[in-house]
Design a protein around this motif. Structure first.
Motif, short mmCIF file in Angstrom:
data_model
loop_
_atom_site.label_atom_id
_atom_site.label_comp_id
_atom_site.label_asym_id
_atom_site.label_seq_id
_atom_site.Cartn_x
_atom_site.Cartn_y
_atom_site.Cartn_z
N CYS A 116 46.06 28.76 -26.31
CA CYS A 116 45.33 29.84 -25.65
C CYS A 116 45.14 29.49 -24.19
CB CYS A 116 43.97 30.10 -26.32
SG CYS A 116 42.73 28.83 -26.01
N ASP A 117 44.73 30.50 -23.43
CA ASP A 117 44.46 30.33 -22.02
C ASP A 117 43.38 31.33 -21.64
OD1 ASP A 117 45.30 28.83 -19.62
OD2 ASP A 117 45.71 30.82 -18.83
N PHE A 118 42.82 31.19 -20.44
CA PHE A 118 41.73 32.06 -20.01
C PHE A 118 42.04 32.63 -18.63
CE2 PHE A 118 40.01 28.93 -22.92
CZ PHE A 118 39.30 29.72 -23.81
N ILE A 119 41.68 33.89 -18.44
CA ILE A 119 41.88 34.59 -17.18
C ILE A 119 40.54 35.16 -16.74
CG2 ILE A 119 43.17 36.41 -16.00
CD1 ILE A 119 45.18 36.25 -18.33
N THR A 120 40.13 34.83 -15.53
CA THR A 120 38.86 35.32 -15.00
C THR A 120 39.12 36.38 -13.94
OG1 THR A 120 38.75 33.59 -13.30
CG2 THR A 120 37.77 33.10 -15.45
N VAL A 121 38.22 37.35 -13.86
CA VAL A 121 38.30 38.43 -12.88
C VAL A 121 36.99 38.45 -12.12
CG1 VAL A 121 38.76 40.87 -12.50
CG2 VAL A 121 39.75 39.72 -14.48
N GLY A 122 37.06 38.36 -10.81
CA GLY A 122 35.84 38.33 -10.00
C GLY A 122 36.07 38.95 -8.64
N THR A 123 35.07 38.82 -7.80
CA THR A 123 35.18 39.32 -6.43
C THR A 123 35.81 38.26 -5.54
OG1 THR A 123 32.95 38.51 -5.94
CG2 THR A 123 33.16 40.79 -6.72
N GLY A 124 36.52 38.72 -4.52
CA GLY A 124 37.16 37.81 -3.59
C GLY A 124 37.01 38.29 -2.17
N ASP A 125 37.23 37.40 -1.23
CA ASP A 125 37.11 37.76 0.18
C ASP A 125 38.36 38.49 0.67
OD1 ASP A 125 34.62 36.54 0.24
OD2 ASP A 125 35.45 34.59 0.79
N ASP A 126 39.51 37.86 0.51
CA ASP A 126 40.76 38.48 0.96
C ASP A 126 41.38 39.37 -0.11
OD1 ASP A 126 40.46 37.09 3.34
OD2 ASP A 126 41.59 35.36 2.61
N VAL A 127 41.22 38.99 -1.37
CA VAL A 127 41.78 39.74 -2.48
C VAL A 127 40.63 40.20 -3.37
CG1 VAL A 127 43.34 39.68 -4.46
CG2 VAL A 127 43.89 38.35 -2.41
N HIS A 128 40.53 41.50 -3.58
CA HIS A 128 39.46 42.04 -4.42
C HIS A 128 40.03 43.18 -5.28
CE1 HIS A 128 35.47 43.25 -5.69
NE2 HIS A 128 35.78 44.51 -5.37
N PRO A 129 39.85 43.09 -6.60
CA PRO A 129 39.27 41.97 -7.35
C PRO A 129 40.24 40.78 -7.43
CG PRO A 129 40.03 43.67 -8.83
CD PRO A 129 40.22 44.23 -7.46
N LEU A 130 39.68 39.60 -7.64
CA LEU A 130 40.44 38.36 -7.67
C LEU A 130 40.68 37.94 -9.11
CD1 LEU A 130 41.70 35.99 -6.10
CD2 LEU A 130 39.47 34.86 -6.22
N ILE A 131 41.94 37.74 -9.49
CA ILE A 131 42.32 37.36 -10.86
C ILE A 131 42.82 35.92 -10.82
CG2 ILE A 131 43.85 37.88 -12.79
CD1 ILE A 131 43.95 40.77 -11.81
N THR A 132 42.22 35.06 -11.65
CA THR A 132 42.50 33.63 -11.65
C THR A 132 42.81 33.16 -13.06
OG1 THR A 132 40.92 33.39 -9.83
CG2 THR A 132 41.69 31.37 -10.88
#
Length: 487
Positions: A116-132
């Motif tokens: 398994c793996d995990f993907i987070t979605v949040g706010t970013g400065d240059d990229v919004h929304p930011l997917i990591t």
């Protein structure tokens, strides 16, 4: 920010944080073992039979079959982004700005290696929304069976210089808690920030590989069967390497000779070790047979054939375990296989890749929901009906075969000739599709401009004839007289 919320975690938050932290620790050994096999760094125990114990540490043999089992499957999982039918939510722009054409492979590989793996979605400065993308070596969570989503998650971050975990995050349905602790990694975790997003769900998605009802977190493609076969192959190659060291030079024998005949130039006798290194085995002269003549011969050299045959058998077993054709494991035949034979050998692998597309697609669809929720504050009501996923074909058709099948679909009027779907089927990239669209538009404009003089001349030439024909037919009248005549 309410300063009273900073400091230590509440009792309930501390309990959830500790519970998920223990989950990470519990699976760390298994995850690091899978990583070692994927990178070819696993430690294989020697049986101390073919290779002596004191020599075993000097023989460094690597077999990368575990990595092949993962990479061959990952190479068929090209996610091309979200597809929006009849709507424009901006998901294509989110895909491009987060560079998910390459970063999506990070999630796929980790899911195949660790399960398994995990993907987070949040706010970013240059990229919004930011997917990591987050590795399960440093992140875990608790899954809600009813919603099939995570109810709480924890990620921790390692400091390479100090060799300790110095920061962490606690993901809750309505907030994300940021924590840190001392430089030495000791002491309690302290809250230094809280992101009160009020989403009502975690901005974290779990991507599971081959989940089952009993193991919803998925399982690794590097199974116990794969590891056992890889260990066996490593020991076999180690024995073959040791055999090469002893039998790479021809071993000679001689009969009817005296030890004095092996003297050095200075008259000293050759030692036993020098005789072994020289690959010479001598039988002393028989005094009872003085007329016997010396004889010299050579032992047959050791060949790698038996070892390679054994490895070929292991490769066939691994092929059955992983659905990988044997030719991808390094055992190709001299006879070239036909295209139909290759497709037949790859059929099970292609089906496995298509199943992974469905499993991973569920996670990417949820990532799209979270991205819109964070950006717009709501998920469109028709999201599930409008938004789909675009995957590259998991099979390996030739360009000629793909073009032929697409041409037949266009001729049958199933696909429009200038549709982006048709262009994707024949392998045109997105940039090439835009260029083709511009060329078609430019060609239509040029054709229209080139035809204007001829059309104008035709109109001028036919205008008197049209007027006269109208007068003769009585279709042209003026005033009310025409109406009176009609009455």
């Amino acid at each position: 920010m309410n300063l009273s919320t900073l400091g230590l975690l509440s009792d309930d938050e501390q309990q959830q944080f500790n519970r998920v932290w223990l989950l990470i620790e519990r699976h760390e050994i298994a995850n690091r073992t899978a990583k070692a096999y994927y990178e070819g760094r696993q430690r294989v125990r020697s049986l101390d039979i073919a290779i002596p114990r004191r020599i075993a540490p000097l023989v460094h043999t690597v077999v990368g079959w575990a990595g092949v089992a993962v990479d061959v499957l990952d190479e068929r999982l090209d996610w091309l982004g979200w597809v929006e039918q009849g709507a424009d939510y901006g998901l294509t722009e989110i895909y491009r700005r987060n560079e998910l054409d390459t970063d999506s492979s990070l999630a796929h590989v980790d899911s195949l290696v660790y399960g398994c793996d995990f993907i987070t979605v949040g706010t970013g400065d240059d990229v919004h929304p930011l997917i990591t993308v987050e590795s399960p070596l440093h992140m875990s969570g608790i899954r809600d069976v009813r919603t099939r989503r995570l109810s709480v998650a924890v990620s921790r971050y390692w400091d390479d210089d100090r060799k300790v975990y110095t920061s962490a995050r606690l993901y809750l349905p309505d907030q994300t808690v940021y924590l840190e602790r001392g430089e030495l990694g000791a002491g309690p975790w302290r809250v230094y920030d809280r992101d009160q997003h009020n989403l009502g769900r975690l901005p974290v998605v779990q991507m599971a590989n081959h989940p089952t009802a009993s193991r919803p977190f998925g399982r690794s493609e590097i199974t116990r069967g794969v590891r056992g076969l890889v260990d066996n192959a490593v020991r076999t190659l180690g024995a073959m390497e040791l055999n090469r060291e002893f039998f790479s030079a021809p071993r000679l024998w001689a009969t009817g000779v005296a030890p004095e005949q092996f003297a050095k130039a200075d008259g000293s006798a050759v030692t036993g070790w020098e005789a072994v290194i020289g690959r010479m085995m001598a039988i002393p002269h028989d005094e009872d047979s003085p007329d016997a003549k010396p004889a010299v011969g050579q032992f047959e050299q050791g060949r790698p054939g038996p070892y390679l045959d054994y490895l070929r058998g292991l490769a066939q077993l691994l092929s059955a375990e992983t659905a990988i054709p044997p030719m991808m494991l390094g055992f190709a035949t001299d006879t070239a296989a036909s295209a139909d034979a290759i497709r037949a050998m790859e059929s099970r692998l292609v089906k496995r890749a298509e199943r992974r597309q469905l499993m991973f697609g569920r996670a990417w669809r949820e990532v799209g929901r979270l991205a819109l929720l964070i950006r717009d504050g709501a998920i469109p009501a028709d999201y599930d009906r409008v938004v789909g996923l675009d995957w590259r074909d998991a099979a390996t058709p030739t360009m000629a075969a793909e073009a032929d099948s697409t041409t037949k679909l266009v001729q049958a009027q199933i696909l429009p000739a200038s549709s982006p779907v048709t262009w994707r089927r024949i392998g045109l990239t997105e940039i090439e599709q835009r260029q083709v669209e511009q060329d078609l538009r430019r060609g239509r404009v040029q054709q229209l401009v080139a035809g204007l003089p001829g059309a104008a001349a035709h109109v001028q030439a036919t205008k008197p004839d049209v007027a006269q024909a109208a007068m003769r037919s009585g279709s042209v009248s003026t005033g009310d007289s025409a109406g009176n005549q009609t009455a």
